[in-house]
Scaffold this active site. Structure first.
Site, mmCIF file in Angstrom:
data_model
loop_
_atom_site.group_PDB
_atom_site.id
_atom_site.type_symbol
_atom_site.label_atom_id
_atom_site.label_comp_id
_atom_site.label_asym_id
_atom_site.label_seq_id
_atom_site.Cartn_x
_atom_site.Cartn_y
_atom_site.Cartn_z
ATOM 1 C CD GLN A 243 -3.016 0.954 0.138
ATOM 2 O OE1 GLN A 243 -3.307 -0.160 -0.289
ATOM 3 N NE2 GLN A 243 -3.547 2.065 -0.328
ATOM 4 C CB ALA A 264 -6.131 4.001 1.972
ATOM 5 C CB SER A 269 -5.383 0.498 2.620
ATOM 6 O OG SER A 269 -6.107 -0.376 1.759
ATOM 7 C CG HIS A 271 -7.691 -3.315 -0.412
ATOM 8 N ND1 HIS A 271 -8.366 -4.348 -1.016
ATOM 9 C CD2 HIS A 271 -8.157 -2.176 -0.983
ATOM 10 C CE1 HIS A 271 -9.189 -3.865 -1.939
ATOM 11 N NE2 HIS A 271 -9.095 -2.540 -1.936
ATOM 12 C CG ASP A 278 -10.521 -3.268 -5.148
ATOM 13 O OD1 ASP A 278 -11.377 -2.890 -4.327
ATOM 14 O OD2 ASP A 278 -9.394 -2.746 -5.250
ATOM 15 C CD GLU A 324 -12.439 2.756 -4.498
ATOM 16 O OE1 GLU A 324 -12.412 1.584 -4.077
ATOM 17 O OE2 GLU A 324 -11.500 3.552 -4.372
ATOM 18 C CG HIS A 327 -13.521 -1.322 -1.951
ATOM 19 N ND1 HIS A 327 -12.161 -1.212 -1.776
ATOM 20 C CD2 HIS A 327 -14.018 -1.564 -0.710
ATOM 21 C CE1 HIS A 327 -11.852 -1.376 -0.504
ATOM 22 N NE2 HIS A 327 -12.962 -1.595 0.165
#
Ligand SMILES: [Zn+2]
Length: 357
Positions: A243, A264, A269, A271, A278, A324, A327
């Site tokens: 990231q 982010a 983030s 993630h 995603d 988004e 996501h």
């Protein structure tokens, strides 16, 4: 069965008797029964007679300054009844205001004890009210066109503060309800322990937490069956260093301000939790992720598998990210259902349903 007239008459009399007794009892209950000799002893007019007054007199808590207020305070069996009236009357709270204080949580009450008088009337019915944020609520209300309910939620989730200025380090990163955003970031070294992979849209194997993987498989099966498309992950779990590189590249291209609206900062983030995914419909041209109809299906159905659309349209000011539609975030079926049904973001859901104030 036929009843003789005199039996009917008797039954009617009994019925009236029962009703009459009930009504009598009802009014008797409503009337304050208080020991008048206590009033005489303290030279208090009978018009002030109330259970609360009787209570303070009997317990030697009586202060003539609050005579009017005692009659407005509804007596209750609360353990802290005495504590509340003796603490808050001297601070200047009226009897009506004190009745409200009995609805506050113990945590809020303890905080309120430490403070001078606060005018809480705009917040009486708001369950996620937090005494700590009182001044910020009033300031935010004055600057915006929101209801007090919204102001309380928005300030609780820190929307009144600039992003990345008051970040908290997440204490429960393994929780399925973990909140990661521009105010709540993960420890740099956090990695989920139970990642597994699914085949991705670019022929890669995409790691994510086991619980999210299993739910995504069910979602994939359903979307293929219902609208005959495939939804494949492009990326899900990403570690801190990845990231970091990603974000720094975006900053180099677009500058910090723009990059912050779609990427982010490292540690912040979602993630990194392994619960965010995603998606891409592999049949769309490479720069597209989903067709409008794919998104419509996702919006209407993702919750059934425990996922939410994490960054929806019209909620950018709450999530801090532009829309988004690809996501999704695993939160579990119960939370996902409530978030879907009430058109909430994860931030709002946690504040309204989970956080205790
Ligand atoms: Zn994403």
């Amino acid at each position: 069965m036929k009843l003789k007239p005199w039996v009917k008459f008797l039954l009617l009399i009994i019925l009236l008797g029962i009703i009459g007794f009930g009504v009598f009892k009802y009014f008797q209950k409503d009337k304050e029964t208080i020991d008048n000799s206590l009033l005489k002893e303290h030279n208090i007019s009978e018009k002030y007679a109330s259970k609360t007054l009787e209570y303070v007199l009997k317990n030697n808590l009586y202060d003539e300054n609050y005579l009017e207020e005692y009659s407005k305070i509804e007596f209750n069996e609360n353990d802290n009844f005495q504590d509340i009236i003796t603490t808050f009357l001297p601070k200047g709270y009226s009897g009506e205001e004190i009745n409200y204080l009995f609805n506050l949580s113990d945590t809020n009450l303890e905080k309120l004890k430490e403070k001078d008088y606060l005018d809480l009337k705009n917040y009486y019915q708001i369950k996620n009210f937090n005494v700590d944020n009182f001044d910020r609520y009033n300031a935010y209300y004055a600057q915006n066109n929101y209801s007090y309910e919204d102001v309380v939620t928005y300030v609780n989730i820190k929307l009144d503060l600039p992003v990345y200025t008051d970040t908290t380090t997440v204490s429960d990163p393994d929780s399925l309800l973990v909140l990661v955003n521009k105010y709540n970031c993960l420890p740099k070294d956090y990695n989920p322990k139970d990642t597994e992979t699914l085949p991705g849209a670019y022929g890669n194997n995409v790691p994510m937490r086991k619980v999210a993987k299993e739910a995504l498989e069910k979602l994939q099966e359903a979307v293929t069956k219902e609208i005959n498309i495939k939804l494949l992950p492009t990326t899900a779990y990403r570690n801190y260093n990845f990231q970091n590189t990603l974000y720094n590249n975006y900053v180099a291209e677009d500058g910090v301000k723009a990059a912050d609206t779609y990427s982010a900062r490292p540690g912040c983030s979602e993630h990194q939790t392994g619960l965010a995914i995603d998606l891409k419909n592999p049949a769309t041209p490479s720069s597209y992720r989903l067709n409008e109809s794919d998104y419509e299906w996702l919006k209407a159905n993702a919750y059934k598998y425990g996922f939410i659309i994490r960054f929806p349209k019209n909620k950018e000011f709450i999530t801090g990210y532009q829309e988004e539609n690809w996501h999704i975030r695993y939160v579990g079926e119960e939370a996902a259902q409530i978030i879907h049904d009430n058109n909430l973001t994860l931030e709002e859901y946690l504040d309204l349903y989970i956080t205790k104030y």
